[in-house]
Design an enzyme around this catalytic site. Structure first.
Site, PDB file in Angstrom:
ATOM      1  N   ARG A  82      -6.939  -9.485 -48.471  1.00  0.00           N
ATOM      2  CA  ARG A  82      -7.095  -8.027 -48.421  1.00  0.00           C
ATOM      3  C   ARG A  82      -7.684  -7.527 -49.722  1.00  0.00           C
ATOM      4  NH1 ARG A  82      -1.841  -5.896 -46.081  1.00  0.00           N
ATOM      5  NH2 ARG A  82      -2.624  -7.104 -44.361  1.00  0.00           N
TER       6      ARG A  82
ATOM      7  N   ASP B 217     -11.290 -11.973 -43.260  1.00  0.00           N
ATOM      8  CA  ASP B 217      -9.916 -12.003 -42.759  1.00  0.00           C
ATOM      9  C   ASP B 217      -9.352 -13.384 -43.068  1.00  0.00           C
ATOM     10  OD1 ASP B 217      -8.113 -10.370 -40.590  1.00  0.00           O
ATOM     11  OD2 ASP B 217      -7.768 -12.528 -40.515  1.00  0.00           O
TER      12      ASP B 217
ATOM     13  N   HIS C  83      -8.304  -4.490 -35.327  1.00  0.00           N
ATOM     14  CA  HIS C  83      -7.075  -4.239 -36.087  1.00  0.00           C
ATOM     15  C   HIS C  83      -6.500  -2.830 -35.904  1.00  0.00           C
ATOM     16  CE1 HIS C  83      -7.702  -8.018 -37.999  1.00  0.00           C
ATOM     17  NE2 HIS C  83      -6.788  -7.818 -38.942  1.00  0.00           N
TER      18      HIS C  83
HETATM   19 FE1  SF4 Z   1      -5.295  -9.791 -35.842  1.00  0.00          FE
HETATM   20 FE2  SF4 Z   1      -4.930 -11.035 -38.154  1.00  0.00          FE
HETATM   21 FE3  SF4 Z   1      -2.945 -10.879 -36.365  1.00  0.00          FE
HETATM   22 FE4  SF4 Z   1      -4.997 -12.403 -35.889  1.00  0.00          FE
HETATM   23  S1  SF4 Z   1      -3.521 -12.641 -37.551  1.00  0.00           S
HETATM   24  S2  SF4 Z   1      -4.054 -10.989 -34.442  1.00  0.00           S
HETATM   25  S3  SF4 Z   1      -6.671 -11.249 -36.789  1.00  0.00           S
HETATM   26  S4  SF4 Z   1      -3.886  -9.204 -37.473  1.00  0.00           S
END
Ligand code: SF4
Length: 804
Positions: A690, A198, A134
């Site tokens: 988050r 996530d 990220h």
């Molecule tokens: Fe990264 Fe989340 Fe975007 Fe997937 S959705 S590319 S894990 S920021």
């Protein structure tokens, strides 16, 4: 790729399983000893599943239920408590689950590991991995960006790597890939249950793995070996018939579904796909669909195991997993009835709480946005909608890839149309960016010439990281903040400011094929299915329908050594790297416990209107760098929230009328020991899982959030951090309470002491005239969660129970 004949590849494991099956039949007892011939994960799954069948008898189960219930810590306790003797589990039972592993991305892993460290354990109880994805900015191109990202974030990466070494976690270095792609390629196996820090972790459902997006505090529960609690989800069935054709892709299925169900439609549900159409999809296509189940608020999504799943496992060099899955599915359980076999699909006759039928043959491409993933427009109507809504007709940039859509199939389909355009002498008119989801996919696309095709066309290759998908996009096209502009992406999320930090950038989500074709037109009103472009020599050019390969003809290339996973046993001598002067990382101080009485003297800090996503509560982009430093990141709290009383963004008023930003006022009140609450509307906390969106308000002094409704993960996250989430019984009571009003709780302390049983009201004393009103509110506090809140946080309780 040709289908693989699984039977002809049956190896030792399968033979052993069949032998065990014969032994089992002879013995005919309730012993499980013969299951030791299965790999350990399936042995465990088999034993638990046998318990589930013993408790639920011949009840028909969906695939999601089979996997989920077979991961219960205590099957009987979870399935029979408060469930009408197991007949009414969904939406009622509190499932206490023991996941098989945890996956964490770099931004959320920091807080998860800081919390894990507070428990003083020598290693994690289950396997886990860290993925550095990220924090890498997308700007000039892969090499420059990766170097710059490592330089800027070395302190955080060093911390994560040292923690991985100390506690024995897998470490995927910056540039190795995006968490969900890497997990699909390496860790997802049918029948497993994983947690991911996530919200797009459900991506692995494309390979029949139940994977749920959680906050760091939930991850810590699993990491210390404590059961992780989930209200048993309902199951929304999506039955697929037909076959995708021409321009339609798996992405269009989920874009269409998001339009049907809205961002709240999946809340409290697992989405489970079934029907003959499933057999026509690639494994990575199924993963794309599961990935974006997060956009409809689903707990997770899952597909049955198909021949395409087996082909993907083979292509990713996991042939043994194919054999194991086959052996497991043929292994009989107690009594050897049909139900005793664990099949990676729903039982015949399993019921869904809701059922949607979609004929893939009739699906057309969709474009969703701007600013919300559920504003879905079929491609054929998009031009008219753009003109009607006065959205920009100029397309500024097209971005493909990310964890959602960078599969071999996606990229080779795109390649087919790029080649056709190149041959006609055309170049993209909008900037064209490509983000591979992992080193493995990047190296394979390079080996097979696909990346070279994109680069020849002028495509900018970004590093194998999130970059523009998470606000880490340093634009090179001169579009200033505040300028209204349109971009198209094959990503999954498009809230305001999500990509470049510019609230006026309109991100429209579409399949990689549509995003790319429209880059050649440089226009949002172009329809590649029906419209033509003019070539430099004045001819008419119409894109052919895209075509590609499901997977590479030879297995995936594993890529550069430097990006390989570092797997290691725990090393107690490793020092976890945190400098005391660090601005990026700070050890955590425990939150104070709940008082031994109801709350009183709270003030409303701000009443917000409209969407209040986790991006609103804790913005990403430049703030990602403070993920491991709670005091520093708290300076962004609610900084894009709209003040319901004035319409201003990020403005709150102190009791003396002085004007502040919301985080400034919260900080002032923290210094004054003035506890506070926030009042909000629907789906508070939707979006990313988050946990900072819960931690930050708590750190600054929030005790309650009261709103019309919550997004599931956020509501749980709040309770884990000791903030009480309440919803109005009567939505119109939202209008009765304003900033500065004083609030006391009635019945809250008693409810917490009674393990979540009991009613709660808010006694509001109006700021202007001292009038008192009682507002009834609802809560979803379970017994365990009541314990978290009373202890001050889940971590406080956990660290007490596991201290060594
Ligand atoms: Fe990264 Fe989340 Fe975007 Fe997937 S959705 S590319 S894990 S920021």
């Amino acid at each position: 790729m040709r289908p693989i004949d699984v039977a002809s590849r049956s190896g030792v494991a399968l033979r052993r399983a069949f032998q065990a099956q014969q032994l089992h039949r002879v013995a005919g007892s309730r012993q499980y000893s013969n299951v030791t011939s299965l790999p350990p994960t399936y042995e465990k799954l088999h034993n638990k599943y046998s318990e589930v069948r013993r408790v639920l008898g011949a009840q028909r189960l969906t695939l999601a239920e089979k996997i989920l219930y077979s991961h219960l810590d205590n099957v009987e306790e979870s399935l029979l408590n408060n469930t009408n003797n197991g007949r009414d589990i969904r939406g009622k039972a509190n499932l206490k689950l023991k996941p098989d592993r945890v996956n964490m991305q770099d931004a959320s892993a920091q807080m998860a590991l800081l919390q894990f460290m507070s428990c003083n354990l020598p290693q994690t109880a289950i396997p886990a991995s860290i993925h550095c994805d990220h924090l890498i900015v997308g700007s000039k191109g892969a090499e420059d960006d990766l170097q710059a990202g490592i330089q800027t974030n070395h302190e955080v990466f060093d911390f994560l790597e040292s923690a991985a070494k100390k506690y024995g976690l897998d470490f995927w270095a910056p540039g190795a890939g995006i968490i969900h792609q890497t997990v699909l390629e390496n860790y997802a196996v049918p029948g497993l249950m994983m947690l991911g820090t996530d919200s797009h972790s459900p991506n692995a459902g494309g390979l029949s793995t139940i994977t749920i997006g959680v906050g760091g505090a939930d991850a810590v529960e699993a990491l210390v070996g404590a059961p992780w609690e989930l209200k048993a989800p309902k199951v929304l069935g999506v039955r697929l018939t037909g076959k995708l054709s021409n321009w339609a892709s798996p992405k269009d299925l989920i874009l269409h579904l998001a339009g049907l169900l809205t961002v709240r439609g999946g809340t409290g549900y697992i989405v489970e796909y079934s029907g003959p159409g499933v057999e026509t999809l690639s494994c990575t296509g199924m993963a794309t669909i599961c990935n974006m189940g997060a956009e409809i608020g689903a707990t997770t999504s899952i597909f049955p195991y198909t021949e395409a799943s087996a082909r993907y496992l083979e292509a990713t060099r996991r042939g043994q997993a194919v054999k194991n899955a086959a052996a497991f599915q043929s292994f009989p359980g107690v009594g050897a009835s049909e139900d005793a076999y664990f099949k990676f699909k729903a039982d015949e006759g399993a019921q869904y709480d809701e059922l949607i039928e979609i004929d893939l043959s009739k699906l057309e491409p969709h474009i969703n946005g701007p600013h919300t993933p559920d504003l879905s427009t079929p491609l054929s109507q998009f031009k008219a909608t753009v003109q009607e809504q006065k959205w920009p007709e100029k397309l500024s940039a097209s971005l493909i890839g990310s964890c959602t859509n960078s599969s071999y199939e996606d990229m080779t389909r795109v390649e087919s149309i790029v080649r056709a355009a190149e041959e006609a002498g055309l170049k993209p008119k909008a900037d064209f960016y490509v983000t591979p989801g992992s080193e493995q996919i990047r190296a394979t696309l390079e080996r097979d010439g696909t990346l070279q095709t994109f680069e020849k066309a002028g495509g900018i290759l970004l590093s194998n990281a999130c970059g523009p998908c998470i606000g880490q996009w340093k634009r090179q096209d001169g579009v200033e903040k505040g300028t209204v502009n349109a971009i198209l992406t094959s990503y999954n999320r498009n809230f305001r400011g999500r990509n470049d930090g510019n609230l006026e950038t309109m991100n429209f989500l579409a399949s990689p094929e549509i995003v790319t074709a429209m880059a050649y037109a440089g226009s949002t009103t172009f329809n590649p299915v029906t419209d033509s472009l003019t070539t430099p020599d004045g001819k008419e050019f119409k894109f052919p329908a895209p075509h590609g390969l499901e997977g590479p003809k030879t297995p995936f290339d594993i890529g550069k050594d430097v990006f390989k996973v570092a797997s290691q046993p725990p090393n107690p001598n490793e020092q976890v790297a945190i400098a005391p002067t660090s601005e990026r990382l700070a050890l955590l101080e425990p939150f104070e416990p709940f008082p031994e009485s109801d709350l009183s003297g709270l003030k409303v800090l701000v009443k917000v209107s409209g969407k209040c996503t986790t991006d609103t509560i804790s913005a990403a982009g430049p703030w990602l760098k403070y993920k491991g430093h709670l005091p520093n990141i708290s300076a962004n709290t609610l900084n894009t929230a709209v003040n319901a009383e004035t319409g201003e963004v990020n403005v709150a008023y102190d009791l003396d009328g002085s004007k502040h930003t919301i985080p400034e006022l919260a900080k002032l009140w923290k210094e004054r020991n003035q506890p506070w609450l926030v009042v909000a509307e629907h789906n508070y906390g939707e979006g990313s899982a988050r946990e900072h969106a819960a931690l930050q308000p708590r750190y600054l002094g929030a005790r309650i959030i009261v709103c019309k409704s919550f997004a599931r993960i956020h509501e749980t996250n709040l309770k884990k951090q000791g903030v009480v989430p309440l919803t109005f019984v009567n939505e119109q009571d939202y209008d009765k309470i304003v900033a500065g009003d004083e609030v006391a709780t009635v019945g809250l302390y008693e409810m917490l002491q009674n393990g979540g049983q009991g009613e709660v009201q808010l006694k509001v004393t109006k700021r202007g005239n001292g009038e008192e009103i009682l507002i009834p509110v609802k809560h979803q506090v379970s017994k365990d969660q009541a314990g978290f809140i009373l202890a001050g946080s889940a971590l406080n309780l956990l660290s007490k129970s596991v201290s060594v």
